[in-house]
Write a protein that holds these residues in place. Structure first.
Motif, mmCIF file in Angstrom:
data_model
loop_
_atom_site.group_PDB
_atom_site.id
_atom_site.type_symbol
_atom_site.label_atom_id
_atom_site.label_comp_id
_atom_site.label_asym_id
_atom_site.label_seq_id
_atom_site.Cartn_x
_atom_site.Cartn_y
_atom_site.Cartn_z
ATOM 1 N N PRO A 16 0.804 -1.229 0.000
ATOM 2 C CA PRO A 16 0.000 0.000 0.000
ATOM 3 C C PRO A 16 0.835 1.277 0.000
ATOM 4 O O PRO A 16 0.470 2.252 -0.656
ATOM 5 C CB PRO A 16 -0.842 -0.133 1.276
ATOM 6 N N TRP A 17 1.959 1.293 0.755
ATOM 7 C CA TRP A 17 2.741 2.524 0.802
ATOM 8 C C TRP A 17 3.389 2.829 -0.547
ATOM 9 O O TRP A 17 3.527 3.985 -0.934
ATOM 10 C CB TRP A 17 3.791 2.447 1.911
ATOM 11 N N ASN A 18 3.769 1.792 -1.299
ATOM 12 C CA ASN A 18 4.295 2.003 -2.645
ATOM 13 C C ASN A 18 3.189 2.449 -3.593
ATOM 14 O O ASN A 18 3.428 3.238 -4.514
ATOM 15 C CB ASN A 18 4.936 0.726 -3.185
ATOM 16 N N MET A 19 1.994 1.951 -3.368
ATOM 17 C CA MET A 19 0.856 2.335 -4.193
ATOM 18 C C MET A 19 0.591 3.831 -4.052
ATOM 19 O O MET A 19 0.311 4.536 -5.017
ATOM 20 C CB MET A 19 -0.384 1.546 -3.763
ATOM 21 N N THR A 20 0.706 4.337 -2.833
ATOM 22 C CA THR A 20 0.487 5.760 -2.564
ATOM 23 C C THR A 20 1.536 6.607 -3.269
ATOM 24 O O THR A 20 1.241 7.723 -3.714
ATOM 25 C CB THR A 20 0.559 6.029 -1.042
ATOM 26 N N ASP A 21 2.750 6.071 -3.391
ATOM 27 C CA ASP A 21 3.862 6.829 -3.967
ATOM 28 C C ASP A 21 3.815 6.931 -5.487
ATOM 29 O O ASP A 21 4.540 7.736 -6.066
ATOM 30 C CB ASP A 21 5.197 6.173 -3.574
ATOM 31 N N LEU A 22 3.002 6.110 -6.143
ATOM 32 C CA LEU A 22 3.017 6.094 -7.608
ATOM 33 C C LEU A 22 2.676 7.465 -8.171
ATOM 34 O O LEU A 22 1.697 8.092 -7.758
ATOM 35 C CB LEU A 22 2.016 5.072 -8.144
ATOM 36 N N PRO A 23 3.457 7.960 -9.133
ATOM 37 C CA PRO A 23 3.157 9.273 -9.730
ATOM 38 C C PRO A 23 1.943 9.190 -10.649
ATOM 39 O O PRO A 23 1.644 8.134 -11.217
ATOM 40 C CB PRO A 23 4.429 9.590 -10.525
ATOM 41 N N ASP A 24 1.256 10.309 -10.816
ATOM 42 C CA ASP A 24 0.071 10.340 -11.669
ATOM 43 C C ASP A 24 0.395 10.037 -13.126
ATOM 44 O O ASP A 24 -0.467 9.587 -13.881
ATOM 45 C CB ASP A 24 -0.597 11.718 -11.592
ATOM 46 N N SER A 25 1.640 10.266 -13.514
ATOM 47 C CA SER A 25 2.021 10.064 -14.915
ATOM 48 C C SER A 25 1.876 8.611 -15.364
ATOM 49 O O SER A 25 1.787 8.344 -16.560
ATOM 50 C CB SER A 25 3.457 10.539 -15.140
ATOM 51 N N VAL A 26 1.877 7.671 -14.418
ATOM 52 C CA VAL A 26 1.752 6.252 -14.808
ATOM 53 C C VAL A 26 0.313 5.763 -14.742
ATOM 54 O O VAL A 26 0.046 4.588 -14.951
ATOM 55 C CB VAL A 26 2.645 5.340 -13.931
ATOM 56 N N CYS A 27 -0.619 6.664 -14.465
ATOM 57 C CA CYS A 27 -2.027 6.257 -14.350
ATOM 58 C C CYS A 27 -2.549 5.511 -15.580
ATOM 59 O O CYS A 27 -3.231 4.491 -15.436
ATOM 60 C CB CYS A 27 -2.901 7.474 -14.060
ATOM 61 N N PRO A 28 -2.256 5.984 -16.806
ATOM 62 C CA PRO A 28 -2.784 5.243 -17.969
ATOM 63 C C PRO A 28 -2.352 3.784 -17.986
ATOM 64 O O PRO A 28 -3.151 2.890 -18.247
ATOM 65 C CB PRO A 28 -2.208 6.021 -19.161
#
Length: 1137
Positions: free
Chosen positions: A634-646
């Motif tokens: 979960p903590w890594n999930m929170t860190d994901l940048p918005d740029s990788v959303c697609p």
């Protein structure tokens, strides 16, 4: 006629606008188009198609007459450069022309003209180059974008439209959410062309997508033909288009023809919108049947409505003569008595109908077909329904006719045990153990599953090993004892090594570890193309490791045996390749393995860059297999940048959550992150139905309180989509049922169509099932819903039983209205018992006692196939058996086969008298025998087959299976050690009295050595016997073997032995085994052990991230959004709790 250049100028404008950069970000249209192109290119790459050479690219993209005014200022955004950018993202191949890897010459970047697209499509249609697949992938989303553009200029001529449809088709076939953006309006002939393509891609769609297409079709037809809309009136006043009247007859002949297989999704009210003469013409032309080919299963309410309307087209005598046109509607036709020829025609159309009600109709039709003849042709006319012939009818069939029919029907026919007994007897005559030639065995096809073991032991290897396909067919339905007996015969003069190399399927699975070890396997080539059992895979994985041939991409089914130790030993430089190889065949991957691979991969990536997941790029995200991304903490999930959303959303849309433990903490974290990506920082009211579909299986994880934050129409769509969920968390179900009631009204007021559509959600609540009203259509609707469920609750089974018996009793009361019989107890009848099948377990003992002798004789095999009877029910049924067949001492082996589980009702002395043979045992092993009964059954078998414990070979032990518990300690000590070694891996679910279990465990220790030396393969092989280990022996087991314990074994370990397990052993159990732990076992554990068990249950990769963030960088102006994102993330997380 060449495609119109002006039209394609518009297309290119659409493409250019879609691919254009936008200051400050990437518009969703551009991202979506690139994403679709990438997915389609990846499919080309996965098929092994080579990347295109520069010469081919130039022939597709080359045009030097682009007007200067149309050239973009940024030459890096030309279609050719965009194509190369996406191509390089998908596959970087150093063997490709180096030109692709270099900066494109400015003049080449400008060589894109609006007239190029038609030429590209024309070249692609005529090209046989495999690499043209990548160009098709590039053009497909552009063509679909042009077709769906909302503009007045999008009126294409016929040739242009044909080209665009052909080019766009891959989008609809491979991109699930494409159907959520269909053209707003299509005129004239183009509408028929578009609908024709949608019919062609029907099979590749999900039910949700098909529903969207259906609604779009209805809207196009009503707007185009009647200038009205079926949509609800908009909140804001817009262009004046009035709502269609409910009485509108819009479903005319053209509409019926255009909709094709989507007709199966209509509502019954839609069928009433079809003019009688048009519907009749459609049916008479036989289009209904042809258009329904490969269509989805129709709901009962719709099928009955179609039948009702179509019957109006004919007189009562005419309709049966047109039954050949019914197609899938045949499943809902309540046929009158028919002639043999008409019965044969209708029977042929009932092949795919599987409801209990249809079975009754099939039997009636069979009696009609067989009334004049039992010839081979008459039997062939029955098709797969031949399995519904009664024993009496089978006995009347000549042996030669039967042989011809068996050859024609193939290996997939499923016979009852009584039928097999009769069919085998017709083949063998009175010589039960007669020698059989290999060709005669192959000719038996599915009936080979009824052959006695003594016949199979004498089969000559050379006669059948030369026909591997035939061998696989005859063995696919054999029981484990038969397979072991057949192996004994096949060994003959062949070496073990040669035999193993020539075996496939179930027979290969029957090869013991001992035999496998003797096969002297020395190379990966010998194992890579076979399907091995879990036990065999565990042995072979270790073998390949020792031989230094652990090539993950070639292991296939051997991957089942890969251990976490092997995964951890992979070099960091090879970790990503190993992870991708393992996840390429997810059918062989366990939750334990997935968790270990994910942990190894994430640790390796963070070694490369400590802030890897904070700075991850789209390409890096794309490299992580979807099934492993599910395990991201979960903590890594929170860190994901918005740029990788697609990329993240792409992966979630197709991810299979079955590999993720139900209690995994990453489930809510994944859902939170996906919602944030889709909402783009806004609240959830802005989400659309298309957004919801992109959640994939994560939609099933949404809590009702989160769904309530969406727009009302999206809530309804989401609930309808959740009908397809394989799993919905238990804690969400009550709130979800409440939300369903609020959105669609009280279930007690639902129509049959609504219940058939939303039923799977309602059936999550047992109280809601019990409260359903007893409406005339209710039983059919629930039986239909039951066929769609992976698990049927006791409440649903009971409801169907009550509805079936109530309807039967009411009909009987009407017939007996003038009778003096005023009793309320229901007596089971033959028709009702046949319809209920295994639900006959719900009759009370008193009701079973009222059954007539003739009814019992007619249905004994149905009743005998049921396990789970109470002692009272068994007492009644065993007495019925004596009434029907005479005293136990006079019963034949054929009677025992029919009685099945009813034999449990006899006392120990009677059981010992029954003529039970070894070949019969495997049919009744599932019945749930008591320990005291097993001893009597063993005595009966020993007496009938003249056996002693010392004489039991491997095949006999496997056939005994759990009845080996009936042997006394002295007999177990006399078992042949070599036979036990060869048999134990094929003996499933052995759970005996503690005294007998100890003897079997002692034998296992004698044969296989100290438990501390047992490997993963050995533990898997021994199954339930492991549960009998002492506390000291249990503690000595290697932690690595615990994920290879069978689930039944885990729950059977005594609490005092379970209490000595170490933290490492408990953690190694894995999610599935941890889920089998009983409350008594848990109660014996200490806090530290309970924590380890919790970790095993959730599949957690490691402890929570350290709260000490002293090394975190300060917040910069560059990332105000990065500050706001976690707040929104936490807010959504709070709502998901």
């Amino acid at each position: 006629m060449a495609p119109n250049g002006g039209t394609y100028f518009f297309i290119l404008m659409v493409a250019g606008a879609a691919f254009a950069e936008h200051p400050g970000g990437m518009p969703s249209d551009k991202a979506a188009l690139k994403d679709i192109t990438k997915k389609l290119m990846m499919k080309c790459h996965s098929k092994g198609y080579p990347a295109p050479k520069m010469m081919l690219l130039k022939s597709f993209f080359n045009s030097s007459d682009l007007p200067a005014g149309d050239r973009t200022a940024d030459q890096s955004n030309t279609p050719l450069s965009t194509f190369l950018q996406i191509l390089n993202f998908v596959t970087v191949d150093t063997s490709r022309d180096s030109v692709i890897q270099q900066t494109m010459d400015a003049s080449e970047k400008m060589m894109w003209n609006c007239s190029n697209l038609p030429a590209m499509i024309k070249m692609m249609r005529s090209s046989s180059e495999p690499s043209a697949c990548y160009m098709k992938a590039f053009v497909a989303p552009l063509s679909w974008s042009a077709l769906t553009a909302r503009t007045e200029d999008s009126n294409f001529d016929s040739n242009d439209y044909d080209s665009l449809l052909w080019a766009a088709k891959p989008v609809l076939e491979d991109i699930p959410y494409a159907t959520m953006k269909l053209p707003p309006k299509v005129e004239g002939k183009n509408m028929k062309k578009m609908m024709n393509m949608l019919r062609e891609v029907h099979e590749s769609m999900t039910d949700d997508q098909r529903s969207e297409v259906l609604n779009w079709m209805k809207e196009q037809i009503t707007q185009s033909q009647f200038n009205c809309t079926m949509r609800p009136p908009p909140k804001e006043k817009s262009a004046p288009i009035h709502r269609c009247k409910q009485s509108l007859k819009w479903l005319d002949l053209d509409a019926l023809t255009m909709m094709g297989p989507y007709l199966t999704l209509l509502s019954p009210d839609d069928v009433d919108s079809s003019p009688k003469e048009k519907l009749c013409d459609f049916f008479r032309s036989a289009q209904f049947n042809s258009r329904m080919t490969r269509a989805t299963k129709m709901k009962p309410s719709l099928g009955k409505k179609f039948i009702q309307r179509i019957q109006e087209c004919f007189s009562e005598k005419q309709f049966p003569e047109n039954m050949d046109k019914l197609g899938p509607l045949a499943c809902y036709y309540d046929a009158p008595d028919l002639t043999p020829d008409l019965s044969k025609n209708l029977l042929a159309q009932l092949e795919d109908c599987d409801s209990p009600i249809t079975s009754k109709l099939k039997k009636r039709l069979i009696n009609s077909v067989m009334s004049n003849s039992s010839s081979a042709q008459a039997l062939l006319d029955l098709g797969s329904s031949v399995t519904l012939l009664s024993p009496k009818q089978l006995l009347a069939v000549p042996k030669k006719n039967l042989k011809d029919v068996l050859k024609s029907l193939g290996p997939s026919i499923k016979w009852t045990r009584s039928q097999l007994h009769i069919l085998v007897k017709k083949q063998l005559g009175d010589k039960k153990c007669a020698e059989m030639l290999g060709k005669d065995l192959m000719a038996l096809q599915s009936v080979a599953a009824g052959l006695p073991s003594c016949v199979l032991k004498n089969v000559k290897a050379q006669e059948i090993l030369d026909d591997p396909e035939g061998l696989r067919n005859v063995s696919k339905k054999m029981r484990k004892g038969q397979l072991k007996a057949m192996l004994q015969g096949l060994r003959g003069n062949l070496s073990t090594s040669e035999l193993v190399q020539r075996l496939q399927g179930p027979l290969l699975h029957s090869v013991s570890l001992t035999r496998l070890d003797k096969a002297n396997i020395t190379s990966l080539e010998e194992v890579e193309n076979k399907t091995w059992s879990l036990t065999q895979a565990a042995y072979l994985a270790k073998k390949m490791r020792d031989l230094k041939q652990l090539q993950y991409r070639r292991l296939h089914s051997v991957l089942q045996g890969i251990t976490c130790k092997m995964i951890d030993a992979v070099a960091d430089s090879s970790t990503l390749d190993m992870a991708q190889a393992l996840t390429d065949t997810p059918q062989w991957l366990s939750k334990v393995q997935a968790g270990c691979v994910a942990r190894k991969l994430f640790m390796t990536l963070e070694k490369e860059r400590s802030d890897y997941f904070q700075t991850i790029t789209e390409k890096e995200m794309d490299m992580i297999p979807s099934s492993l991304l599910l395990y991201l903490p979960p903590w890594n999930m929170t860190d994901l940048p918005d740029s990788v959303c697609p990329v993240f959303i792409d992966k979630m849309e197709t991810a299979n959550l079955s590999l993720l433990p139900p209690l995994a903490p990453s489930r809510p974290a994944l859902t939170q992150r996906a919602l944030l990506c889709l909402a783009k920082g806004e609240d959830l009211t802005g989400l659309t139905a298309a957004d919801v579909l992109r959640l994939g299986s994560l939609l099933c994880e949404l809590q009702p309180s989160t769904l309530r934050l969406m727009a009302p129409d999206v809530i309804k769509f989401s609930l309808q989509a959740m009908v397809s969920c394989q799993h919905i968390p238990q804690r969400h179900r009550t709130g979800l049922i409440q939300l369903v009631s609020e959105a669609f009204g009280s279930p007690s007021n639902w129509s049959s169509d609504t219940l058939e559509s939303l039923g799977p959600l309602l059936l999550l609540d047992e109280r809601a099932i019990s409260a359903l009203p007893n409406k005339p259509w209710m039983k059919d609707a629930l039986v239909f819903l039951r066929s769609r469920l992976t698990h049927t609750s006791e409440a649903l089974k009971r409801k169907i039983f009550d509805l079936t018996t109530t309807a039967s009793n009411e009909a009987r009361k009407k017939r007996a209205a003038t009778s003096d019989n005023t009793g309320n107890t229901v007596a089971p009848t033959e028709l009702v018992i046949e319809e209920l099948g295994k639900d006959n377990v719900y009759w009370t003992a008193a009701e079973l006692d009222m059954m007539s002798n003739s009814t019992f004789l007619a249905t004994v095999e149905i009743l005998g196939a049921i396990s789970g009877y109470s002692a009272e029910q068994l007492d009644v049924l065993s007495k019925k058996a004596v009434e029907a067949f005479g005293p136990v001492s006079q019963m034949t082996e054929s009677v025992v086969v029919q009685l099945g589980c009813i034999t449990q009702g006899f006392d120990s002395s009677d059981l010992a008298k029954l003529p039970i043979s070894l070949d019969t045992l495997e049919d009744i092993g599932h019945c749930g025998w008591r320990d005291s009964q097993m001893e009597s059954v063993w005595k009966s078998v020993a007496q009938h087959d003249n056996l002693t414990a010392q004489q039991l070979g491997a095949a006999e032990m496997v056939t005994l299976n759990r009845f080996i518990c009936g042997l006394n300690p002295d007999e177990i000590s006399k078992l042949n050690v070599d036979a036990f070694r060869d048999a134990v891996g094929s003996m499933d679910g052995i759970q005996c009295s503690s005294k007998v279990e100890q003897e079997l465990k002692n034998l296992a220790v004698t044969v296989f050595g100290n438990p501390s030396t047992w490997t993963e393969a050995r533990v898997s092989d021994l199954g339930g016997i492991v549960a009998a280990l002492s506390a000291t022996e249990m503690a000595s087991l290697d932690p690595a073997v615990f994920s290879f314990l069978s689930r039944s074994c885990v729950s059977h370990i005594p609490p005092d032995s379970f209490a000595v397990l170490s933290v490492a052993q408990l953690e190694a159990l894995g999610p599935d085994n941890a889920g089998m732990i009983t409350s008594e076992q848990k109660a014996a554990l200490k806090d530290e052990q309970l924590a380890a068990l919790e970790k095993a249950s959730t599949g957690s990769l490691s402890q929570s991230k350290n709260s000490d963030n002293s090394g975190a960088p300060p917040l910069s102006m560059e990332g105000i959004d990065a500050f706001m994102k976690p707040l929104l993330f936490l807010l959504v997380g709070f709502l998901l709790l």
